[in-house]
Design a protein around this motif. Structure first.
Motif, PDB file in Angstrom:
ATOM      1  N   PRO A  55       0.539  -1.379  -0.047  1.00 15.74           N
ATOM      2  CA  PRO A  55      -0.031  -0.018  -0.064  1.00 15.74           C
ATOM      3  C   PRO A  55       0.846   1.265  -0.088  1.00 15.74           C
ATOM      4  O   PRO A  55       0.250   2.489  -0.135  1.00 15.74           O
ATOM      5  CB  PRO A  55      -0.773   0.006   1.339  1.00 15.74           C
ATOM      6  N   GLY A  56       2.077   1.172   0.246  1.00 17.14           N
ATOM      7  CA  GLY A  56       2.902   2.324   0.213  1.00 17.14           C
ATOM      8  C   GLY A  56       3.347   2.663   1.859  1.00 17.14           C
ATOM      9  O   GLY A  56       2.479   2.457   2.495  1.00 17.14           O
ATOM     10  N   VAL A  57       4.216   3.645   1.887  1.00 18.65           N
ATOM     11  CA  VAL A  57       4.735   3.845   3.191  1.00 18.65           C
ATOM     12  C   VAL A  57       3.821   4.641   4.049  1.00 18.65           C
ATOM     13  O   VAL A  57       3.447   4.609   5.149  1.00 18.65           O
ATOM     14  CB  VAL A  57       6.161   4.680   3.210  1.00 18.65           C
ATOM     15  N   LEU A  58       3.076   5.904   3.374  1.00 16.84           N
ATOM     16  CA  LEU A  58       2.090   6.517   3.998  1.00 16.84           C
ATOM     17  C   LEU A  58       0.856   5.948   4.602  1.00 16.84           C
ATOM     18  O   LEU A  58       0.518   6.089   5.802  1.00 16.84           O
ATOM     19  CB  LEU A  58       1.753   7.846   2.919  1.00 16.84           C
ATOM     20  N   ILE A  59       0.299   5.151   3.504  1.00 15.59           N
ATOM     21  CA  ILE A  59      -0.950   4.434   3.992  1.00 15.59           C
ATOM     22  C   ILE A  59      -0.552   3.549   5.126  1.00 15.59           C
ATOM     23  O   ILE A  59      -1.123   3.309   6.357  1.00 15.59           O
ATOM     24  CB  ILE A  59      -1.434   3.474   2.860  1.00 15.59           C
ATOM     25  N   THR A  60       0.690   2.722   5.156  1.00 14.08           N
ATOM     26  CA  THR A  60       1.009   2.097   6.237  1.00 14.08           C
ATOM     27  C   THR A  60       1.446   2.342   7.471  1.00 14.08           C
ATOM     28  O   THR A  60       0.920   2.217   8.473  1.00 14.08           O
ATOM     29  CB  THR A  60       2.512   1.044   5.822  1.00 14.08           C
ATOM     30  N   LEU A  61       2.013   3.602   7.344  1.00 17.06           N
ATOM     31  CA  LEU A  61       2.182   4.274   8.527  1.00 17.06           C
ATOM     32  C   LEU A  61       0.898   4.924   9.335  1.00 17.06           C
ATOM     33  O   LEU A  61       0.811   4.943  10.367  1.00 17.06           O
ATOM     34  CB  LEU A  61       3.045   5.673   8.379  1.00 17.06           C
ATOM     35  N   VAL A  62      -0.043   5.632   8.489  1.00 15.25           N
ATOM     36  CA  VAL A  62      -1.321   5.982   8.911  1.00 15.25           C
ATOM     37  C   VAL A  62      -2.170   4.693   9.535  1.00 15.25           C
ATOM     38  O   VAL A  62      -2.633   5.214  10.508  1.00 15.25           O
ATOM     39  CB  VAL A  62      -1.961   6.737   7.698  1.00 15.25           C
ATOM     40  N   GLY A  63      -2.172   3.610   8.899  1.00 13.28           N
ATOM     41  CA  GLY A  63      -2.946   2.566   9.433  1.00 13.28           C
ATOM     42  C   GLY A  63      -2.412   2.006  10.584  1.00 13.28           C
ATOM     43  O   GLY A  63      -3.064   1.829  11.417  1.00 13.28           O
ATOM     44  N   TYR A  64      -0.960   2.012  10.623  1.00 17.79           N
ATOM     45  CA  TYR A  64      -0.347   1.408  12.055  1.00 17.79           C
ATOM     46  C   TYR A  64      -0.762   2.291  13.020  1.00 17.79           C
ATOM     47  O   TYR A  64      -1.055   1.969  14.059  1.00 17.79           O
ATOM     48  CB  TYR A  64       1.180   1.385  11.593  1.00 17.79           C
ATOM     49  N   PHE A  65      -0.260   3.651  12.966  1.00 20.09           N
ATOM     50  CA  PHE A  65      -0.393   4.391  14.043  1.00 20.09           C
ATOM     51  C   PHE A  65      -2.057   4.779  14.561  1.00 20.09           C
ATOM     52  O   PHE A  65      -2.278   4.936  15.672  1.00 20.09           O
ATOM     53  CB  PHE A  65       0.324   5.916  13.781  1.00 20.09           C
ATOM     54  N   GLY A  66      -2.725   4.891  13.436  1.00 22.63           N
ATOM     55  CA  GLY A  66      -4.024   4.962  13.571  1.00 22.63           C
ATOM     56  C   GLY A  66      -4.621   3.746  14.697  1.00 22.63           C
ATOM     57  O   GLY A  66      -5.359   3.996  15.647  1.00 22.63           O
ATOM     58  N   LEU A  67      -4.361   2.535  14.249  1.00 22.79           N
ATOM     59  CA  LEU A  67      -4.828   1.112  14.882  1.00 22.79           C
ATOM     60  C   LEU A  67      -4.119   1.123  16.266  1.00 22.79           C
ATOM     61  O   LEU A  67      -4.633   0.642  17.218  1.00 22.79           O
ATOM     62  CB  LEU A  67      -4.618  -0.012  13.923  1.00 22.79           C
ATOM     63  N   LEU A  68      -2.981   1.684  16.317  1.00 20.84           N
ATOM     64  CA  LEU A  68      -2.243   1.564  17.687  1.00 20.84           C
ATOM     65  C   LEU A  68      -2.766   2.527  18.675  1.00 20.84           C
ATOM     66  O   LEU A  68      -2.893   2.258  19.570  1.00 20.84           O
ATOM     67  CB  LEU A  68      -0.706   2.055  17.320  1.00 20.84           C
ATOM     68  N   PHE A  69      -3.193   3.791  18.192  1.00 18.54           N
ATOM     69  CA  PHE A  69      -3.786   4.723  18.877  1.00 18.54           C
ATOM     70  C   PHE A  69      -5.241   4.046  19.591  1.00 18.54           C
ATOM     71  O   PHE A  69      -5.663   4.553  20.655  1.00 18.54           O
ATOM     72  CB  PHE A  69      -4.197   6.132  17.977  1.00 18.54           C
ATOM     73  N   LEU A  70      -5.950   3.589  18.468  1.00 17.46           N
ATOM     74  CA  LEU A  70      -7.316   2.686  18.927  1.00 17.46           C
ATOM     75  C   LEU A  70      -6.945   1.864  20.018  1.00 17.46           C
ATOM     76  O   LEU A  70      -7.813   1.721  20.889  1.00 17.46           O
ATOM     77  CB  LEU A  70      -7.889   2.283  17.824  1.00 17.46           C
ATOM     78  N   THR A  71      -6.071   1.132  19.812  1.00 18.95           N
ATOM     79  CA  THR A  71      -5.717  -0.177  20.742  1.00 18.95           C
ATOM     80  C   THR A  71      -5.494   0.499  22.186  1.00 18.95           C
ATOM     81  O   THR A  71      -5.853  -0.066  23.110  1.00 18.95           O
ATOM     82  CB  THR A  71      -4.516  -0.989  20.160  1.00 18.95           C
ATOM     83  N   THR A  72      -4.540   1.505  22.050  1.00 17.30           N
ATOM     84  CA  THR A  72      -4.120   2.273  23.210  1.00 17.30           C
ATOM     85  C   THR A  72      -5.546   2.783  23.956  1.00 17.30           C
ATOM     86  O   THR A  72      -5.406   2.722  25.290  1.00 17.30           O
ATOM     87  CB  THR A  72      -3.185   3.191  23.042  1.00 17.30           C
TER      88      THR A  72
END
Length: 227
Positions: A55-72
Motif C-alpha cells: 500500500p505504500g509507506v504513507l498508508i502503512t504508517l497512517v494505518g499502523y499509528f491509527g490502529l495503535l492509537f485505537l488499541t491504546t
C-alpha cells in the motif's frame, strides 16, 4: 499464606520470583501474542497468495499509528482485543507483499525468509527466558530504547525518501538490536509488575517481533541474497 501477596518462586538457581498477578499477566500476554502472530501470519499468507500490492509507506504508517492509537484507547475494555487483532492483521497484510518481493527478487528467497524467521524465534525465546529468570534489572533501558527507536524511525524515513541504501542497512541493524532490547525490557516489566495490561504488553512484543523479523530479512537479503 498471606492473601494480599502470594509469591510463586522460580527455581532457586534462577534467583527470580514472580508474584501471581505478574504470572497471570505474562500468561495472558503470551497466549494473546501467539494468537495475534497466527492471525498476522494468516493475513500475510492471504496477501501473498492473492498478490496484494504494497500500500505504500504513507498508508502503512497512517494505518499502523491509527490502529495503535485505537488499541491504546481501548486497552482496558474487551474492544481492545478486537483492536489488537485489527492492528496485527493489518501489519501482516502489509508485510505479505514485502515477503513476496524477496521470494521474487532472490533465487534463495525462501531460505532468506526461513533464516530470518528462525533467527527471530530463537532470539525471542532466548531473550524472554533470560528476562524471566535473571536477577538483573533492565528498567534503566527504557529511556535509551525510546530515544533509540525514535532516532532509528526518523533515520528509516530518511533512508526511504532519499533512497539511501547504506542508511537503510544501518537502520535495519540498529532496529534489530533495539528490538532485542525491547523484548528483554518489556518481558521483565511484566515479571516485575511494571506492566499490568496484557493488551499493551502484547502489542509491544508483537511490534518487537515484527520489526526484528523485517530487519533481519533485510540484512540477510543484503548479505546472503542471490539474485
Amino acid at each position: 499464606m498471606n492473601d494480599r501477596l502470594r509469591t510463586v518462586s522460580i527455581p532457586r538457581s534462577s534467583g527470580a520470583e514472580i508474584d501471581e498477578d505478574a504470572r497471570k499477566v505474562l500468561r495472558n500476554t503470551w497466549n494473546l501474542l501467539a494468537l495475534t502472530l497466527l492471525f498476522s501470519s494468516f493475513m500475510a499468507y492471504l496477501a501473498m497468495t492473492n498478490n496484494w500490492p504494497y500500500p505504500g509507506v504513507l498508508i502503512t504508517l497512517v494505518g499502523y499509528f491509527g490502529l495503535l492509537f485505537l488499541t491504546t484507547a481501548l486497552r482496558n475494555s474487551a474492544w481492545g482485543l478486537l483492536a489488537v487483532f485489527a492492528l496485527t492483521g493489518f501489519m501482516g497484510a502489509t508485510f505479505g507483499p514485502i515477503i513476496n518481493s524477496y521470494l521474487t527478487v532472490f533465487s534463495n528467497g525462501h531460505e532468506l525468509v526461513i533464516a530470518a524467521f528462525g533467527s527471530t524465534a530463537v532470539a525471542f525465546v532466548g531473550l524472554s527466558a533470560f528476562a524471566v529468570t535473571t536477577q538483573r534489572d533492565f528498567s534503566f533501558m527504557g529511556p535509551f530504547l525510546f530515544v533509540g527507536i525514535l532516532v532509528a524511525f526518523l533515520a528509516g524515513l530518511g533512508a526511504i525518501f532519499f533512497e539511501m541504501s547504506a542508511l537503510a542497512l544501518a537502520v535495519s541493524a540498529m532496529f534489530a538490536l533495539l528490538m532485542c532490547g525491547l523484548i528483554l525490557y518489556q518481558t521483565q516489566q511484566i515479571v516485575r509488575g511494571g506492566e499490568r495490561n496484557y493488551i499493551m504488553a502484547t502489542v509491544t512484543l508483537f511490534v518487537s517481533i515484527y520489526n526484528l523479523f523485517s530487519s533481519l530479512l533485510h540484512l540477510f537479503g543484503f548479505f546472503m541474497g542471490e539474485e
